[in-house]
Scaffold this motif. Structure first.
Motif, PDB file in Angstrom:
ATOM      1  N   ARG A 182      39.659  35.292  43.583  1.00  0.00           N
ATOM      2  CA  ARG A 182      39.241  36.116  44.715  1.00  0.00           C
ATOM      3  C   ARG A 182      37.788  36.539  44.595  1.00  0.00           C
ATOM      4  O   ARG A 182      37.196  37.007  45.547  1.00  0.00           O
ATOM      5  CB  ARG A 182      40.116  37.358  44.819  1.00  0.00           C
ATOM      6  CG  ARG A 182      41.545  37.052  45.162  1.00  0.00           C
ATOM      7  CD  ARG A 182      42.283  38.313  45.443  1.00  0.00           C
ATOM      8  NE  ARG A 182      43.321  38.474  44.441  1.00  0.00           N
ATOM      9  CZ  ARG A 182      44.037  39.551  44.291  1.00  0.00           C
ATOM     10  NH1 ARG A 182      43.827  40.591  45.037  1.00  0.00           N
ATOM     11  NH2 ARG A 182      44.964  39.606  43.378  1.00  0.00           N
ATOM     12  N   SER A 183      37.254  36.417  43.415  1.00  0.00           N
ATOM     13  CA  SER A 183      35.916  36.874  43.099  1.00  0.00           C
ATOM     14  C   SER A 183      35.067  35.690  42.666  1.00  0.00           C
ATOM     15  O   SER A 183      35.554  34.814  41.959  1.00  0.00           O
ATOM     16  CB  SER A 183      36.051  37.824  41.929  1.00  0.00           C
ATOM     17  OG  SER A 183      35.264  38.901  41.963  1.00  0.00           O
ATOM     18  N   ARG A 184      33.809  35.673  43.069  1.00  0.00           N
ATOM     19  CA  ARG A 184      32.926  34.586  42.641  1.00  0.00           C
ATOM     20  C   ARG A 184      32.676  34.641  41.143  1.00  0.00           C
ATOM     21  O   ARG A 184      32.562  33.620  40.482  1.00  0.00           O
ATOM     22  CB  ARG A 184      31.601  34.670  43.395  1.00  0.00           C
ATOM     23  CG  ARG A 184      30.621  33.627  42.931  1.00  0.00           C
ATOM     24  CD  ARG A 184      29.334  33.646  43.697  1.00  0.00           C
ATOM     25  NE  ARG A 184      28.430  32.663  43.118  1.00  0.00           N
ATOM     26  CZ  ARG A 184      27.309  32.287  43.674  1.00  0.00           C
ATOM     27  NH1 ARG A 184      26.938  32.820  44.829  1.00  0.00           N
ATOM     28  NH2 ARG A 184      26.539  31.407  43.090  1.00  0.00           N
ATOM     29  N   PHE A 185      32.613  35.850  40.592  1.00  0.00           N
ATOM     30  CA  PHE A 185      32.313  36.019  39.176  1.00  0.00           C
ATOM     31  C   PHE A 185      33.548  36.455  38.395  1.00  0.00           C
ATOM     32  O   PHE A 185      34.263  37.360  38.823  1.00  0.00           O
ATOM     33  CB  PHE A 185      31.190  37.037  38.981  1.00  0.00           C
ATOM     34  CG  PHE A 185      29.907  36.605  39.615  1.00  0.00           C
ATOM     35  CD1 PHE A 185      29.068  35.710  38.977  1.00  0.00           C
ATOM     36  CD2 PHE A 185      29.550  37.065  40.870  1.00  0.00           C
ATOM     37  CE1 PHE A 185      27.884  35.294  39.563  1.00  0.00           C
ATOM     38  CE2 PHE A 185      28.375  36.660  41.469  1.00  0.00           C
ATOM     39  CZ  PHE A 185      27.541  35.769  40.816  1.00  0.00           C
ATOM     40  N   VAL A 186      33.783  35.794  37.285  1.00  0.00           N
ATOM     41  CA  VAL A 186      34.826  36.181  36.339  1.00  0.00           C
ATOM     42  C   VAL A 186      34.092  36.486  35.041  1.00  0.00           C
ATOM     43  O   VAL A 186      33.144  35.785  34.673  1.00  0.00           O
ATOM     44  CB  VAL A 186      35.866  35.054  36.133  1.00  0.00           C
ATOM     45  CG1 VAL A 186      36.859  35.412  35.041  1.00  0.00           C
ATOM     46  CG2 VAL A 186      36.596  34.764  37.444  1.00  0.00           C
ATOM     47  N   TYR A 187      34.520  37.529  34.361  1.00  0.00           N
ATOM     48  CA  TYR A 187      33.865  37.956  33.128  1.00  0.00           C
ATOM     49  C   TYR A 187      34.805  37.689  31.956  1.00  0.00           C
ATOM     50  O   TYR A 187      35.995  37.966  32.045  1.00  0.00           O
ATOM     51  CB  TYR A 187      33.494  39.435  33.230  1.00  0.00           C
ATOM     52  CG  TYR A 187      32.505  39.669  34.346  1.00  0.00           C
ATOM     53  CD1 TYR A 187      31.139  39.675  34.082  1.00  0.00           C
ATOM     54  CD2 TYR A 187      32.927  39.835  35.656  1.00  0.00           C
ATOM     55  CE1 TYR A 187      30.219  39.862  35.093  1.00  0.00           C
ATOM     56  CE2 TYR A 187      32.017  40.020  36.677  1.00  0.00           C
ATOM     57  CZ  TYR A 187      30.664  40.028  36.388  1.00  0.00           C
ATOM     58  OH  TYR A 187      29.758  40.192  37.410  1.00  0.00           O
ATOM     59  N   GLY A 219      38.672  49.660  36.317  1.00  0.00           N
ATOM     60  CA  GLY A 219      37.404  50.365  36.186  1.00  0.00           C
ATOM     61  C   GLY A 219      36.699  50.006  34.894  1.00  0.00           C
ATOM     62  O   GLY A 219      37.342  49.794  33.871  1.00  0.00           O
ATOM     63  N   GLU A 220      35.367  49.941  34.960  1.00  0.00           N
ATOM     64  CA  GLU A 220      34.584  49.570  33.787  1.00  0.00           C
ATOM     65  C   GLU A 220      33.746  50.724  33.252  1.00  0.00           C
ATOM     66  O   GLU A 220      33.049  50.591  32.255  1.00  0.00           O
ATOM     67  CB  GLU A 220      33.681  48.363  34.117  1.00  0.00           C
ATOM     68  CG  GLU A 220      32.390  48.695  34.830  1.00  0.00           C
ATOM     69  CD  GLU A 220      32.516  49.003  36.321  1.00  0.00           C
ATOM     70  OE1 GLU A 220      31.473  49.146  36.960  1.00  0.00           O
ATOM     71  OE2 GLU A 220      33.632  49.131  36.855  1.00  0.00           O
ATOM     72  N   GLU A 221      33.835  51.860  33.875  1.00  0.00           N
ATOM     73  CA  GLU A 221      33.000  52.990  33.495  1.00  0.00           C
ATOM     74  C   GLU A 221      33.660  53.862  32.421  1.00  0.00           C
ATOM     75  O   GLU A 221      34.878  53.916  32.315  1.00  0.00           O
ATOM     76  CB  GLU A 221      32.646  53.850  34.718  1.00  0.00           C
ATOM     77  CG  GLU A 221      33.823  54.584  35.337  1.00  0.00           C
ATOM     78  CD  GLU A 221      34.792  53.705  36.125  1.00  0.00           C
ATOM     79  OE1 GLU A 221      35.971  54.086  36.179  1.00  0.00           O
ATOM     80  OE2 GLU A 221      34.406  52.665  36.659  1.00  0.00           O
ATOM     81  N   GLU A 222      32.816  54.508  31.624  1.00  0.00           N
ATOM     82  CA  GLU A 222      33.246  55.501  30.629  1.00  0.00           C
ATOM     83  C   GLU A 222      34.421  55.030  29.767  1.00  0.00           C
ATOM     84  O   GLU A 222      35.413  55.748  29.598  1.00  0.00           O
ATOM     85  CB  GLU A 222      33.568  56.818  31.319  1.00  0.00           C
ATOM     86  CG  GLU A 222      32.396  57.398  32.088  1.00  0.00           C
ATOM     87  CD  GLU A 222      32.729  58.696  32.789  1.00  0.00           C
ATOM     88  OE1 GLU A 222      33.769  59.307  32.478  1.00  0.00           O
ATOM     89  OE2 GLU A 222      31.937  59.097  33.663  1.00  0.00           O
ATOM     90  N   CYS A 223      34.307  53.871  29.209  1.00  0.00           N
ATOM     91  CA  CYS A 223      35.393  53.301  28.400  1.00  0.00           C
ATOM     92  C   CYS A 223      35.791  54.234  27.260  1.00  0.00           C
ATOM     93  O   CYS A 223      36.981  54.527  27.077  1.00  0.00           O
ATOM     94  CB  CYS A 223      34.990  51.941  27.835  1.00  0.00           C
ATOM     95  SG  CYS A 223      34.667  50.686  29.093  1.00  0.00           S
ATOM     96  N   LEU A 224      34.818  54.687  26.505  1.00  0.00           N
ATOM     97  CA  LEU A 224      35.112  55.506  25.327  1.00  0.00           C
ATOM     98  C   LEU A 224      35.773  56.827  25.684  1.00  0.00           C
ATOM     99  O   LEU A 224      36.733  57.245  25.025  1.00  0.00           O
ATOM    100  CB  LEU A 224      33.839  55.739  24.513  1.00  0.00           C
ATOM    101  CG  LEU A 224      33.198  54.475  23.934  1.00  0.00           C
ATOM    102  CD1 LEU A 224      31.876  54.805  23.256  1.00  0.00           C
ATOM    103  CD2 LEU A 224      34.148  53.778  22.982  1.00  0.00           C
ATOM    104  N   GLY A 254      37.956  46.650  45.198  1.00  0.00           N
ATOM    105  CA  GLY A 254      37.004  47.753  45.054  1.00  0.00           C
ATOM    106  C   GLY A 254      36.685  48.197  43.646  1.00  0.00           C
ATOM    107  O   GLY A 254      35.941  49.158  43.471  1.00  0.00           O
ATOM    108  N   ALA A 255      37.239  47.554  42.631  1.00  0.00           N
ATOM    109  CA  ALA A 255      36.943  47.939  41.242  1.00  0.00           C
ATOM    110  C   ALA A 255      37.134  46.745  40.317  1.00  0.00           C
ATOM    111  O   ALA A 255      37.843  45.795  40.646  1.00  0.00           O
ATOM    112  CB  ALA A 255      37.856  49.082  40.799  1.00  0.00           C
TER     113      ALA A 255
END
Length: 137
Positions: A69-74, A103-108, A45-46
């Motif tokens: 587990r995921s099709r996309f790896v970054y 989580g990828e949001e609000e890093c700073l 979920g994240a």
């Protein structure tokens, strides 16, 4: 200097590589630079990002050791001076030392650094090898 990217499917290489039946995501650095590598994937979920793996010139590192587990790896890579060797458009969080960030949001605002990761489509394969090459190759 930006580097070009070439990625390949490990599944296609199973007859050439011993123990290729083991599922994993491998990062291969085919440049003359030392690459500091971070990865991210969607999990439960994240997005979860982690790093750093130090991959020397013409070396490989297994950065995910279980079935994908995921099709996309970054993937994000920088040199020893902090310059991006590989970046993309997907915004994910990294830190200065070893890290695992959910989580990828609000890093700073969470005290992390925002980095632009390159999306790798693994085509829903269990295993994948990603090659970082210099633009001259």
């Amino acid at each position: 200097m930006k580097l070009s990217v070439l990625s390949g499917v490990v599944a296609a290489l199973t007859t050439l590589v011993p123990n290729a039946g083991q599922a994993k995501f491998t990062f291969c650095n085919q440049t003359l630079d030392v690459a500091n590598v971070a990865i991210s994937a969607f999990n439960d979920g994240a997005f979860e990002s982690s790093g750093w793996w130090v991959v020397g010139p013409n070396q490989c590192a297994e950065v995910i050791s279980q079935s994908l587990r995921s099709r996309f790896v970054y993937v994000f890579a920088k040199d020893v001076f902090g310059r991006a060797l590989l970046d993309g458009v997907a915004s994910m969080c990294v830190d200065t030392g070893r890290f695992q960030i959910r989580g990828e949001e609000e890093c700073l605002t969470r005290g992390y650094i925002d980095a632009r990761f390159h999306e790798v489509d693994t085509q829903q394969s269990d295993s994948w090898t990603f090659f970082l090459r210099s633009a001259a190759d």
